[in-house]
Design a protein around this motif. Sequence first.
Motif, PDB file in Angstrom:
ATOM      1  N   GLU A   8       0.826  -1.213   0.000  1.00  0.00           N
ATOM      2  CA  GLU A   8       0.000   0.000   0.000  1.00  0.00           C
ATOM      3  C   GLU A   8       0.860   1.262   0.000  1.00  0.00           C
ATOM      4  OE1 GLU A   8      -2.871  -0.461   3.147  1.00  0.00           O
ATOM      5  OE2 GLU A   8      -4.057  -1.880   1.958  1.00  0.00           O
ATOM      6  N   ARG A   9       2.014   1.199   0.644  1.00  0.00           N
ATOM      7  CA  ARG A   9       2.911   2.362   0.636  1.00  0.00           C
ATOM      8  C   ARG A   9       3.446   2.638  -0.770  1.00  0.00           C
ATOM      9  NH1 ARG A   9       4.994   4.494   5.274  1.00  0.00           N
ATOM     10  NH2 ARG A   9       7.079   4.811   4.485  1.00  0.00           N
ATOM     11  N   ALA A  10       3.548   1.590  -1.578  1.00  0.00           N
ATOM     12  CA  ALA A  10       3.972   1.786  -2.974  1.00  0.00           C
ATOM     13  C   ALA A  10       2.833   2.395  -3.795  1.00  0.00           C
ATOM     14  CB  ALA A  10       4.414   0.466  -3.579  1.00  0.00           C
ATOM     15  N   GLY A  11       1.622   2.385  -3.231  1.00  0.00           N
ATOM     16  CA  GLY A  11       0.468   2.987  -3.898  1.00  0.00           C
ATOM     17  C   GLY A  11      -0.530   1.983  -4.450  1.00  0.00           C
ATOM     18  N   PHE A  12      -0.349   0.702  -4.096  1.00  0.00           N
ATOM     19  CA  PHE A  12      -1.200  -0.348  -4.664  1.00  0.00           C
ATOM     20  C   PHE A  12      -1.793  -1.230  -3.568  1.00  0.00           C
ATOM     21  CE2 PHE A  12       2.077   1.027  -7.555  1.00  0.00           C
ATOM     22  CZ  PHE A  12       1.294   1.498  -8.601  1.00  0.00           C
ATOM     23  N   SER A  13      -2.414  -2.362  -3.960  1.00  0.00           N
ATOM     24  CA  SER A  13      -2.959  -3.239  -2.924  1.00  0.00           C
ATOM     25  C   SER A  13      -2.750  -4.709  -3.268  1.00  0.00           C
ATOM     26  CB  SER A  13      -4.434  -2.923  -2.669  1.00  0.00           C
ATOM     27  OG  SER A  13      -5.068  -2.394  -3.792  1.00  0.00           O
ATOM     28  N   GLN A  58       5.190   6.136 -10.374  1.00  0.00           N
ATOM     29  CA  GLN A  58       4.131   5.587 -11.209  1.00  0.00           C
ATOM     30  C   GLN A  58       3.358   6.670 -11.933  1.00  0.00           C
ATOM     31  OE1 GLN A  58       3.859   4.796  -7.666  1.00  0.00           O
ATOM     32  NE2 GLN A  58       1.755   5.099  -7.075  1.00  0.00           N
ATOM     33  N   ASN A  73      -0.485   8.831  -6.304  1.00  0.00           N
ATOM     34  CA  ASN A  73       0.609   9.545  -5.660  1.00  0.00           C
ATOM     35  C   ASN A  73       1.932   8.845  -5.919  1.00  0.00           C
ATOM     36  OD1 ASN A  73      -0.733  11.652  -4.562  1.00  0.00           O
ATOM     37  ND2 ASN A  73      -0.795  10.849  -2.492  1.00  0.00           N
ATOM     38  N   PRO A 101       5.211   6.889  -4.469  1.00  0.00           N
ATOM     39  CA  PRO A 101       5.265   5.949  -3.345  1.00  0.00           C
ATOM     40  C   PRO A 101       5.634   6.654  -2.035  1.00  0.00           C
ATOM     41  CG  PRO A 101       6.436   5.068  -5.228  1.00  0.00           C
ATOM     42  CD  PRO A 101       6.099   6.482  -5.561  1.00  0.00           C
ATOM     43  N   ALA A 102       5.105   6.123  -0.927  1.00  0.00           N
ATOM     44  CA  ALA A 102       5.423   6.690   0.381  1.00  0.00           C
ATOM     45  C   ALA A 102       6.920   6.594   0.632  1.00  0.00           C
ATOM     46  CB  ALA A 102       4.667   5.924   1.462  1.00  0.00           C
ATOM     47  N   LYS A 116       0.995   6.932   1.901  1.00  0.00           N
ATOM     48  CA  LYS A 116       0.396   6.470   0.640  1.00  0.00           C
ATOM     49  C   LYS A 116      -0.592   7.472   0.049  1.00  0.00           C
ATOM     50  CE  LYS A 116      -3.105   3.741   3.035  1.00  0.00           C
ATOM     51  NZ  LYS A 116      -3.653   2.422   3.308  1.00  0.00           N
ATOM     52  N   ARG A 137      -4.699  11.950  -1.943  1.00  0.00           N
ATOM     53  CA  ARG A 137      -5.513  10.913  -2.584  1.00  0.00           C
ATOM     54  C   ARG A 137      -6.574  10.473  -1.594  1.00  0.00           C
ATOM     55  NH1 ARG A 137      -3.036   5.018  -3.901  1.00  0.00           N
ATOM     56  NH2 ARG A 137      -3.464   4.801  -1.700  1.00  0.00           N
ATOM     57  N   ASP A 142      -8.614  -0.606  -6.118  1.00  0.00           N
ATOM     58  CA  ASP A 142      -7.762  -1.417  -6.991  1.00  0.00           C
ATOM     59  C   ASP A 142      -8.433  -2.732  -7.356  1.00  0.00           C
ATOM     60  OD1 ASP A 142      -5.861   0.478  -6.739  1.00  0.00           O
ATOM     61  OD2 ASP A 142      -4.536  -0.643  -5.405  1.00  0.00           O
ATOM     62  N   ARG A 154      -8.698   6.076  -9.002  1.00  0.00           N
ATOM     63  CA  ARG A 154      -8.271   6.927  -7.894  1.00  0.00           C
ATOM     64  C   ARG A 154      -8.802   8.345  -8.055  1.00  0.00           C
ATOM     65  NH1 ARG A 154      -2.776   4.318  -7.670  1.00  0.00           N
ATOM     66  NH2 ARG A 154      -3.311   2.296  -6.824  1.00  0.00           N
ATOM     67  N   PHE A 208      14.016   5.704  -3.773  1.00  0.00           N
ATOM     68  CA  PHE A 208      13.132   5.061  -2.808  1.00  0.00           C
ATOM     69  C   PHE A 208      13.622   5.072  -1.390  1.00  0.00           C
ATOM     70  CE2 PHE A 208      10.192   2.439  -5.331  1.00  0.00           C
ATOM     71  CZ  PHE A 208       9.101   2.844  -4.607  1.00  0.00           C
TER      72      PHE A 208
END
Lengths: 164, 270
Positions: free
Chosen positions: A87-92, B20, B31, B33-34, B68, B97, B102, B109, B266
Amino acid sequence: MKNLKNIISVLLITLSLISFKATAQISKVEIRAMGLTCSMCSNAINKQLESIPEVISVETDLNTNTFVVTLIDSNTLSPKIFKDKVERAGFSIGSIIITASSKTVSDDQYIALDTINKVDTTVKFQVLDKGYLTLKEFKKKVKMYKKVQTFDVENENDFHIKFL
Amino acid sequence: MMKITFLFVIIFIGHRTVAQELFVMTDPASNVPANSLSINVMQSLLKKRINDGYNYHAMPEITYGLNKNLMFRATGFLSNTNRGFNTEGLGLYTKYRFLSSDDLNSHFRMAVYGRYSFNKSPVAQEQIEIMGFNSGFETGIVATKLIDKIAISTSYSFEKVNLKANPGLIKGTIADNASNYTLSFGKLMYPKKYKSYKQTNINLMVEFIGQTLNENGKSYLDVIPAIQFIINSQARIDLAYRQELASNMIRTTPNGFYFNLYFTFFNVTS
């Protein structure tokens, strides 16, 4: 002196065998991620997973967005860290299949939805909680397991599992 | 000092990575990535409408993903518009966001965003533009849908230029605020089947950007076709051309080329 060495070696080997049998730990995790189709996005997840100190390696299938994560011995990780990282990467997570020592699932945080073959030293299971499978599948499971009182309750710290 | 330099090298070389983002001109609802830091430089060469020649703009940007859902970006504005190549201002941008849904190979989004820009360039056109031109703010909402290899994104924003901060070159009263709308399409063209992270990806994009001045209804509509290369799943190179399709407002440099270089680092803090 030579005898002492032998005794120590035998002791060490025995100890390591005992500890290997006794530790509760996840050894391998197969994650199918969702919400992405680009290799940059996939790499974002890859890097997040690699940032977990207990991770030895991450193998990726870019076409299916599947990540096979191998973990070090005697780690104490729970499935939640993998959900957080994806989720931190932006996905699930679309699905997660965990290989672990059979002692792992006797921990209170795991709630088995079916029975386990206790003969095996390792078990393979899927986590069926919200956030660990597609929303569509989760809704199906909610119907399927409506008799399991804890299943549809929002709790990040318990994991409902089905053995494979 | 050595330690700091070493740390810097570790952070920036040790964790080279990715983003992304898809589009060249507009930011999608997704967004970064965190805990990632992205650096990019957007350069543009825009043809002057009145005199011959081109204006050159450079916009270095740094983007940080706090978690995120929340990201921040700072942008420097440099150009040769006002006698020589100068640093002209700074912009701050944030995006939240608030919706993310997903599914396998697809997502939807939505996000809200805000931008504040300071720029010492005088107002020289009716077009409201706070990215590299004038001082002001912008606030908007964006929705992005990805289905397999195709991404579609649309946004609406309110943009207001601070006319007092920039003594204008245009005589008489002009509108100081506008509604912006964008529609963007992107498609992954290559590879058809992934083999490794090292493979270069090629995306083709087309974006439509429109603006209407709220006070008098004057509008423009531009089209921006673009090609994007993703190298080593780490870096991004965008080439785009902006062409005015229709307009009834005064614009100094509507048409021109864009060249963007983008890198993400990263896990900048552990």
